[in-house]
Scaffold this motif. Structure first.
Motif, PDB file in Angstrom:
ATOM      1  N   VAL A  41       6.229  -2.137  -1.071  1.00  0.00           N
ATOM      2  CA  VAL A  41       6.044  -0.855  -1.752  1.00  0.00           C
ATOM      3  C   VAL A  41       5.393   0.119  -0.780  1.00  0.00           C
ATOM      4  CG1 VAL A  41       5.835  -1.917  -4.034  1.00  0.00           C
ATOM      5  CG2 VAL A  41       3.781  -1.511  -2.673  1.00  0.00           C
ATOM      6  N   CYS A  42       5.412   1.395  -1.159  1.00  0.00           N
ATOM      7  CA  CYS A  42       4.831   2.424  -0.288  1.00  0.00           C
ATOM      8  C   CYS A  42       4.133   3.465  -1.157  1.00  0.00           C
ATOM      9  CB  CYS A  42       5.927   3.074   0.551  1.00  0.00           C
ATOM     10  SG  CYS A  42       5.337   4.405   1.639  1.00  0.00           S
ATOM     11  N   VAL A  43       2.954   3.897  -0.734  1.00  0.00           N
ATOM     12  CA  VAL A  43       2.222   4.954  -1.443  1.00  0.00           C
ATOM     13  C   VAL A  43       1.814   6.020  -0.440  1.00  0.00           C
ATOM     14  CG1 VAL A  43       1.376   3.463  -3.287  1.00  0.00           C
ATOM     15  CG2 VAL A  43       0.039   3.680  -1.197  1.00  0.00           C
ATOM     16  N   ASP A  44       1.869   7.278  -0.880  1.00  0.00           N
ATOM     17  CA  ASP A  44       1.534   8.392   0.009  1.00  0.00           C
ATOM     18  C   ASP A  44       0.047   8.463   0.318  1.00  0.00           C
ATOM     19  OD1 ASP A  44       4.067   9.322   0.472  1.00  0.00           O
ATOM     20  OD2 ASP A  44       4.044  10.802  -1.144  1.00  0.00           O
ATOM     21  N   HIS A  45      -0.764   8.001  -0.625  1.00  0.00           N
ATOM     22  CA  HIS A  45      -2.210   8.057  -0.423  1.00  0.00           C
ATOM     23  C   HIS A  45      -2.843   6.755  -0.906  1.00  0.00           C
ATOM     24  CE1 HIS A  45      -2.632   8.621  -4.785  1.00  0.00           C
ATOM     25  NE2 HIS A  45      -1.653   9.505  -4.692  1.00  0.00           N
ATOM     26  N   ALA A  46      -4.016   6.440  -0.404  1.00  0.00           N
ATOM     27  CA  ALA A  46      -4.709   5.217  -0.801  1.00  0.00           C
ATOM     28  C   ALA A  46      -4.965   5.225  -2.307  1.00  0.00           C
ATOM     29  CB  ALA A  46      -6.024   5.078  -0.039  1.00  0.00           C
ATOM     30  N   VAL A  47      -4.853   4.055  -2.926  1.00  0.00           N
ATOM     31  CA  VAL A  47      -5.013   3.928  -4.375  1.00  0.00           C
ATOM     32  C   VAL A  47      -6.178   3.001  -4.691  1.00  0.00           C
ATOM     33  CG1 VAL A  47      -3.933   3.111  -6.515  1.00  0.00           C
ATOM     34  CG2 VAL A  47      -2.563   4.318  -4.797  1.00  0.00           C
ATOM     35  N   ASP A  48      -7.044   3.458  -5.576  1.00  0.00           N
ATOM     36  CA  ASP A  48      -8.133   2.619  -6.096  1.00  0.00           C
ATOM     37  C   ASP A  48      -8.290   2.959  -7.574  1.00  0.00           C
ATOM     38  OD1 ASP A  48     -10.301   1.061  -6.620  1.00  0.00           O
ATOM     39  OD2 ASP A  48     -11.678   2.070  -5.239  1.00  0.00           O
ATOM     40  N   ASP A  49      -7.514   2.263  -8.409  1.00  0.00           N
ATOM     41  CA  ASP A  49      -7.468   2.564  -9.838  1.00  0.00           C
ATOM     42  C   ASP A  49      -8.252   1.500 -10.606  1.00  0.00           C
ATOM     43  OD1 ASP A  49      -6.907   3.295 -12.404  1.00  0.00           O
ATOM     44  OD2 ASP A  49      -4.782   2.779 -12.334  1.00  0.00           O
ATOM     45  N   PRO A  50      -9.434   1.822 -11.125  1.00  0.00           N
ATOM     46  CA  PRO A  50     -10.243   0.822 -11.831  1.00  0.00           C
ATOM     47  C   PRO A  50      -9.608   0.356 -13.140  1.00  0.00           C
ATOM     48  CG  PRO A  50     -11.204   3.015 -12.051  1.00  0.00           C
ATOM     49  CD  PRO A  50     -10.108   3.134 -11.055  1.00  0.00           C
ATOM     50  N   LYS A  51      -8.702   1.140 -13.715  1.00  0.00           N
ATOM     51  CA  LYS A  51      -8.106   0.747 -14.989  1.00  0.00           C
ATOM     52  C   LYS A  51      -7.027  -0.321 -14.812  1.00  0.00           C
ATOM     53  CE  LYS A  51      -9.185   4.956 -17.515  1.00  0.00           C
ATOM     54  NZ  LYS A  51      -8.692   6.051 -18.395  1.00  0.00           N
ATOM     55  N   SER A  52      -6.193  -0.174 -13.799  1.00  0.00           N
ATOM     56  CA  SER A  52      -5.172  -1.192 -13.545  1.00  0.00           C
ATOM     57  C   SER A  52      -5.618  -2.198 -12.496  1.00  0.00           C
ATOM     58  CB  SER A  52      -3.875  -0.528 -13.070  1.00  0.00           C
ATOM     59  OG  SER A  52      -4.050   0.052 -11.791  1.00  0.00           O
ATOM     60  N   LEU A  99      -5.592  -1.685  -9.367  1.00  0.00           N
ATOM     61  CA  LEU A  99      -4.724  -1.596  -8.196  1.00  0.00           C
ATOM     62  C   LEU A  99      -5.481  -0.974  -7.033  1.00  0.00           C
ATOM     63  CD1 LEU A  99      -1.891  -1.853  -6.921  1.00  0.00           C
ATOM     64  CD2 LEU A  99      -1.431   0.476  -7.733  1.00  0.00           C
ATOM     65  N   GLN A 100      -5.480  -1.661  -5.916  1.00  0.00           N
ATOM     66  CA  GLN A 100      -6.085  -1.164  -4.678  1.00  0.00           C
ATOM     67  C   GLN A 100      -5.078  -1.330  -3.547  1.00  0.00           C
ATOM     68  OE1 GLN A 100      -9.720  -3.537  -4.421  1.00  0.00           O
ATOM     69  NE2 GLN A 100     -10.914  -1.833  -5.253  1.00  0.00           N
ATOM     70  N   LEU A 101      -4.660  -0.204  -2.981  1.00  0.00           N
ATOM     71  CA  LEU A 101      -3.690  -0.231  -1.890  1.00  0.00           C
ATOM     72  C   LEU A 101      -4.040   0.812  -0.855  1.00  0.00           C
ATOM     73  CD1 LEU A 101      -0.219  -0.458  -3.716  1.00  0.00           C
ATOM     74  CD2 LEU A 101      -1.353  -2.287  -2.454  1.00  0.00           C
ATOM     75  N   PRO A 102      -3.857   0.518   0.416  1.00  0.00           N
ATOM     76  CA  PRO A 102      -4.046   1.539   1.451  1.00  0.00           C
ATOM     77  C   PRO A 102      -2.840   2.466   1.494  1.00  0.00           C
ATOM     78  CG  PRO A 102      -3.287  -0.499   2.441  1.00  0.00           C
ATOM     79  CD  PRO A 102      -3.492  -0.799   0.985  1.00  0.00           C
ATOM     80  N   ALA A 103      -2.980   3.617   2.079  1.00  0.00           N
ATOM     81  CA  ALA A 103      -1.849   4.526   2.239  1.00  0.00           C
ATOM     82  C   ALA A 103      -0.797   3.870   3.121  1.00  0.00           C
ATOM     83  CB  ALA A 103      -2.320   5.837   2.862  1.00  0.00           C
ATOM     84  N   GLY A 104       0.467   4.152   2.821  1.00  0.00           N
ATOM     85  CA  GLY A 104       1.549   3.568   3.606  1.00  0.00           C
ATOM     86  C   GLY A 104       2.177   2.376   2.911  1.00  0.00           C
ATOM     87  N   GLU A 105       2.751   1.492   3.704  1.00  0.00           N
ATOM     88  CA  GLU A 105       3.496   0.361   3.157  1.00  0.00           C
ATOM     89  C   GLU A 105       2.597  -0.853   2.933  1.00  0.00           C
ATOM     90  OE1 GLU A 105       6.809  -0.463   5.654  1.00  0.00           O
ATOM     91  OE2 GLU A 105       7.824   1.436   5.233  1.00  0.00           O
ATOM     92  N   SER A 106       2.884  -1.577   1.856  1.00  0.00           N
ATOM     93  CA  SER A 106       2.185  -2.818   1.531  1.00  0.00           C
ATOM     94  C   SER A 106       3.175  -3.775   0.884  1.00  0.00           C
ATOM     95  CB  SER A 106       1.016  -2.573   0.564  1.00  0.00           C
ATOM     96  OG  SER A 106       0.039  -1.721   1.118  1.00  0.00           O
ATOM     97  N   THR A 107       2.797  -5.032   0.817  1.00  0.00           N
ATOM     98  CA  THR A 107       3.584  -6.034   0.100  1.00  0.00           C
ATOM     99  C   THR A 107       2.760  -6.526  -1.070  1.00  0.00           C
ATOM    100  OG1 THR A 107       4.742  -6.716   2.109  1.00  0.00           O
ATOM    101  CG2 THR A 107       4.796  -8.237   0.248  1.00  0.00           C
ATOM    102  N   VAL A 108       3.324  -6.452  -2.276  1.00  0.00           N
ATOM    103  CA  VAL A 108       2.583  -6.856  -3.471  1.00  0.00           C
ATOM    104  C   VAL A 108       3.318  -7.981  -4.175  1.00  0.00           C
ATOM    105  CG1 VAL A 108       1.560  -4.575  -3.806  1.00  0.00           C
ATOM    106  CG2 VAL A 108       3.742  -5.106  -4.903  1.00  0.00           C
ATOM    107  N   GLU A 109       2.564  -8.837  -4.829  1.00  0.00           N
ATOM    108  CA  GLU A 109       3.144  -9.889  -5.646  1.00  0.00           C
ATOM    109  C   GLU A 109       2.129 -10.320  -6.693  1.00  0.00           C
ATOM    110  OE1 GLU A 109       3.160 -14.127  -4.146  1.00  0.00           O
ATOM    111  OE2 GLU A 109       3.091 -13.096  -2.214  1.00  0.00           O
ATOM    112  N   GLY A 110       2.611 -11.019  -7.703  1.00  0.00           N
ATOM    113  CA  GLY A 110       1.721 -11.532  -8.730  1.00  0.00           C
ATOM    114  C   GLY A 110       0.956 -10.439  -9.454  1.00  0.00           C
TER     115      GLY A 110
END
Length: 568
Positions: free
Chosen positions: A265-276, A278-289
């Protein structure tokens, strides 16, 4: 598996022994001649085998290799009386399925029945089709529910939810398999839910009364509504009848992404969502589970933090999942294919018509034929609900949505499918071109009846006026509306009317593909006549037609499965 375990013949994973046969293009599982085989799937064991709880089996002392672990789904076979050094070969065939399903492999009758036992089914009655056809276009409604099932899902969804239709994708696959459309239906779309006949556990039926002006997601779960009710609501809202449905809960995302080793997956900006969470750095990442589930569930990390923005993210995720499932890394790995077969079948509830693994495999193989670049992700065109001061729901955009629905109903692609057209033209050019070649009748000799098959109201009469007053086709008449709407204008004629057909095609600008050799009908005077059916491509009386062109609607944020996009 640790190094010690891998050194024992008893603990070798059968998936490690699959070998590609270059003659057949299939993977083969090579077993030792004396390998015992179980009639039912058994879990793998690590380390040393045990004969009974607490009793360890001593190492076997014999010259022949120790028997390998039973392979799931293979019948047991008695030892052969004659010694044989040849290896038995088992063929494996696998299929891929877009979105929530991938793989319905045939590794033996028993294993197929085991997989079939994983799948839950719902009898939806006449809400869908009674069988699956490999030779026709088909529509599958994919439903993601918020029902809490499975270990580790206690924190998701609404506590005690009966399972609402929170994620909804109507997947249309074209008859020629050149393209497909995945149309997302917002859960907060205001719709009318029709009365719905549901089949109870005791096989009796119960009619759940309909509701007007409610959210689409209430078509499932509320008042005992099942997936058949959701299918009927789709038909009521769009005019498109789903043939089948596939439904999954939170576990599907977790198990499928883990089975393929993660989804990019890819995100334009870093994500830190306490509700879901979800924590991801900006750019491409691999997610599972769990992380993959958080990615598709989050609303507050992207766009305006609404459901429509979440739909776009889910579409991007599904495109990436499809690419991963179709990748060589997945399709050449028997281990992943087995994991996917188990994960997909355990995650699914489907209608009874496709509730066996053989049919699911057929569906998968048909989906596999569609090029990812011609799979369009789109969303039902909507507007904010004008009845609300605080905008929480949406309504169908009547200026845009009807054309989208009509294109799907008439099997018209949202992508150009140019290569497919070129390949088809090469095969059909000679025969199609021949329809336009040869003698042509005088306009006054042409007998034709005109039907409206989806053009604007009054088009048949307008075209008739043109033919009679401007084109000299006096032997023509208005036959009203066609039995069903069609996307493209056609001219059907009998063999002895070919000269009339060629003359009319020249007048109207019809292509050879629009000419349909068939049979004639009788007109109001009892004489044989051709049939001209005006389709949605009709541009007006006297305007030359090109039956291959239909103006595409302007869809917001549409994408295709081959595009690698970043969520923002």
């Amino acid at each position: 598996m640790d190094a010690q375990g891998r050194g024992r013949a008893d603990d070798v994973d059968p998936a490690d022994q699959w070998v590609l046969n270059p003659r057949t293009g299939e993977y083969e599982l090579r077993l030792s001649p004396s390998a015992p085989q179980s009639s039912v799937p058994e879990p793998r064991t690590e380390g040393r085998r045990t004969a009974a709880p607490g009793r360890e089996v001593p190492p076997q002392r014999r010259r022949r290799p120790a028997p390998e672990e039973p392979v799931p789904g293979r019948r047991g076979r008695r030892p052969e009386k004659k010694k044989s050094r040849g290896k038995r070969v088992l063929l494996w065939t696998g299929g891929t399925m877009a979105f929530v399903v991938l793989v319905a492999g045939a590794g033996g009758y028993i294993y197929l029945k085991h997989l079939e036992g994983n799948v839950s089914t719902t009898d939806v009655g006449n809400a869908g089709s009674s069988s699956f056809s490999k030779d026709e276009a088909f529509n599958i409604l994919i439903i993601g529910t918020d029902k809490r099932t499975g270990e580790g899902n206690e924190g998701y969804g609404d506590k005690g939810s009966a399972g609402h239709a929170d994620t909804n994708i109507l997947l249309h696959v074209a008859k020629d398999r050149s393209n497909a459309t995945a149309l997302s239906i917002p859960r907060d779309l205001i719709v009318d839910i029709p009365d719905c006949e549901t089949v109870q556990e005791d096989k009796t039926t119960k009619v759940v009364p309909g509701s007007s002006g409610v959210r689409f997601n209430q078509s499932l779960g509320d008042l005992g509504r099942d997936a058949g009710c959701t299918m009927r609501t789709v038909t009521e809202t769009t005019g498109i009848k789903p043939d089948h449905f596939m439904m999954a809960d939170f576990n599907a995302v977790k198990t499928l992404t883990s089975a393929v080793g993660g989804v990019d997956v890819c995100v334009d900006h870093a994500v830190d969502d306490p509700k879901s969470h979800l924590q991801l750095p900006a750019g491409e990442s691999t997610v599972e589970g769990e992380q993959a589930l958080a990615f598709v569930r989050t609303r507050h990390a992207f766009g305006n933090e609404g459901d429509l923005d979440r739909i776009k993210v889910q579409q991007q995720f599904l495109g990436s999942l499809m690419r991963k499932m179709a990748s060589g890394d997945t399709l050449t790995s028997p281990t992943k294919l087995v994991k996917l077969a188990e994960a997909a079948t355990k995650a699914l509830t489907v209608d009874s018509a496709i509730g066996n693994v053989g049919t699911l495999k057929d569906v998968a193989l048909e989906l596999k034929k569609v090029p990812p670049k011609n799979i369009t992700f789109a969303t039902v065109p909507v507007l904010d609900n004008p009845a609300e001061k605080v905008k929480a729901t949406v309504v169908v955009n009547e200026a845009k949505a009807p054309q989208v629905f009509e294109m799907i109903k008439n099997d018209v692609s949202f992508t150009e499918v140019e290569q497919k057209k070129k390949d088809k033209r090469k095969k059909e050019d000679a025969a199609v071109a021949a329809r336009l070649e040869g003698a042509k009748s005088e306009p006054s000799e042409i007998r034709v009846r005109v039907l409206n098959g989806g053009a604007a109201t009054g088009s048949a009469q307008q075209e008739l006026n043109y033919l009679q007053t401007r084109a000299g086709v006096a032997k023509s008449e208005n036959a009203g509306n066609a039995p069903a709407d069609v996307a493209k204008t056609t001219l059907e004629y009998a063999p002895d009317q070919a000269d009339q057909a060629r003359a009319l095609a020249e007048i109207l600008g019809l292509s050879g593909a629009a000419m349909k050799p068939g049979k004639s009908v009788t007109n109001s005077q009892g004489l044989p006549t051709m049939t001209l059916t005006l389709g949605k491509d009709f541009k007006g009386a006297g305007v030359k037609l090109d039956a291959a062109s239909i103006e595409k609607p302007d869809l917001d944020n549409a994408s295709t499965a081959d595009q690698k996009l970043c969520a923002s």
